[in-house]
Design an enzyme around this catalytic site. Structure first.
Site, PDB file in Angstrom:
ATOM      1  N   HIS A 186      22.094 -15.533  -0.091  1.00 52.08           N
ATOM      2  CA  HIS A 186      21.613 -14.394  -0.878  1.00 52.08           C
ATOM      3  C   HIS A 186      21.393 -13.177   0.025  1.00 52.08           C
ATOM      4  O   HIS A 186      21.844 -12.064  -0.271  1.00 52.08           O
ATOM      5  CB  HIS A 186      20.316 -14.784  -1.591  1.00 52.08           C
ATOM      6  CG  HIS A 186      19.688 -13.696  -2.382  1.00 52.08           C
ATOM      7  ND1 HIS A 186      19.809 -13.609  -3.748  1.00 52.08           N
ATOM      8  CD2 HIS A 186      18.928 -12.641  -2.006  1.00 52.08           C
ATOM      9  CE1 HIS A 186      19.143 -12.549  -4.171  1.00 52.08           C
ATOM     10  NE2 HIS A 186      18.599 -11.933  -3.128  1.00 52.08           N
ATOM     11  N   GLU A 187      20.710 -13.388   1.134  1.00 56.61           N
ATOM     12  CA  GLU A 187      20.417 -12.280   2.052  1.00 56.61           C
ATOM     13  C   GLU A 187      21.691 -11.775   2.734  1.00 56.61           C
ATOM     14  O   GLU A 187      21.818 -10.574   2.993  1.00 56.61           O
ATOM     15  CB  GLU A 187      19.374 -12.696   3.090  1.00 56.61           C
ATOM     16  CG  GLU A 187      18.036 -13.128   2.503  1.00 56.61           C
ATOM     17  CD  GLU A 187      17.426 -12.152   1.516  1.00 56.61           C
ATOM     18  OE1 GLU A 187      17.600 -10.927   1.672  1.00 56.61           O
ATOM     19  OE2 GLU A 187      16.761 -12.617   0.568  1.00 56.61           O
ATOM     20  N   HIS A 227      23.273  -9.195   0.508  1.00 60.91           N
ATOM     21  CA  HIS A 227      22.659  -7.876   0.725  1.00 60.91           C
ATOM     22  C   HIS A 227      23.228  -7.237   1.992  1.00 60.91           C
ATOM     23  O   HIS A 227      23.604  -6.063   2.002  1.00 60.91           O
ATOM     24  CB  HIS A 227      21.137  -7.993   0.891  1.00 60.91           C
ATOM     25  CG  HIS A 227      20.373  -8.295  -0.350  1.00 60.91           C
ATOM     26  ND1 HIS A 227      20.341  -7.462  -1.439  1.00 60.91           N
ATOM     27  CD2 HIS A 227      19.573  -9.353  -0.661  1.00 60.91           C
ATOM     28  CE1 HIS A 227      19.567  -7.985  -2.366  1.00 60.91           C
ATOM     29  NE2 HIS A 227      19.085  -9.134  -1.919  1.00 60.91           N
TER      30      HIS A 227
END
Length: 158
Positions: free
Chosen positions: A67-68, A71
């Site tokens: 997920h990170e 980003h």
């Protein structure tokens, strides 16, 4: 797992899933309380909450890293890196990353028990149910402005 192992795992996931190297730092941050991880826009570093590894396991932490990394790579590419952006949502699906991390068991226990307090208007009989106590000397009935009184307090366990 130590910070250098987290760094290595993050670099491997970045190459495997995105085909782009992760050139910044991935560390455990013990101060994170309400989230599994975060991507820092200024430094491009990724911070992970160790509690998610300890309480929910390795797979949950890998999901948070993915997920990170979404980003990270979108931000560096100049595309939409926020949760609401279409680019971000598409990349999450492509790499099979979770949109939200799971809830820690310690947080679940705190939320399960609670109480419901019932108040009643002395004038018109309207009842109000609240999770928090009301100061009956300060608040009045919303219909007739009559005095409120506490009727019962029920413990709820879900």
């Amino acid at each position: 797992m130590e910070n250098h192992e987290l760094q290595k795992l993050t670099e491997e996931l970045s190459l495997q899933l995105f085909g782009i190297p992760f050139k910044h730092e991935a560390i455990f941050n013990p101060r994170l309380k309400t989230t599994g991880g975060r991507y820092l826009l200024n430094t491009h570093n990724i911070e992970i909450n160790r509690k998610y590894l300890d309480q929910l396991g390795f797979d949950e932490m890998v999901g948070i890293i993915k997920h990170e990394l979404c980003h990270y790579h979108l931000h560096l590419a100049g595309k939409g890196y926020r949760h609401r952006d279409a680019d971000f949502r598409l990349l999450l699906k492509k790499v099979d990353a979770p949109r939200f991390c799971g809830q820690l068991p310690e947080k679940q226990m705190k939320r399960r028990s609670g109480k419901i307090i019932t108040y009643e208007c002395a004038a018109c009989g309207t009842t109000y149910q609240r999770k928090r106590k009301l100061d009956v000397s300060r608040y009045v009935c919303g219909k007739c402005r009559g005095k409120l009184r506490k009727v019962e307090e029920v413990r709820v366990v879900q």
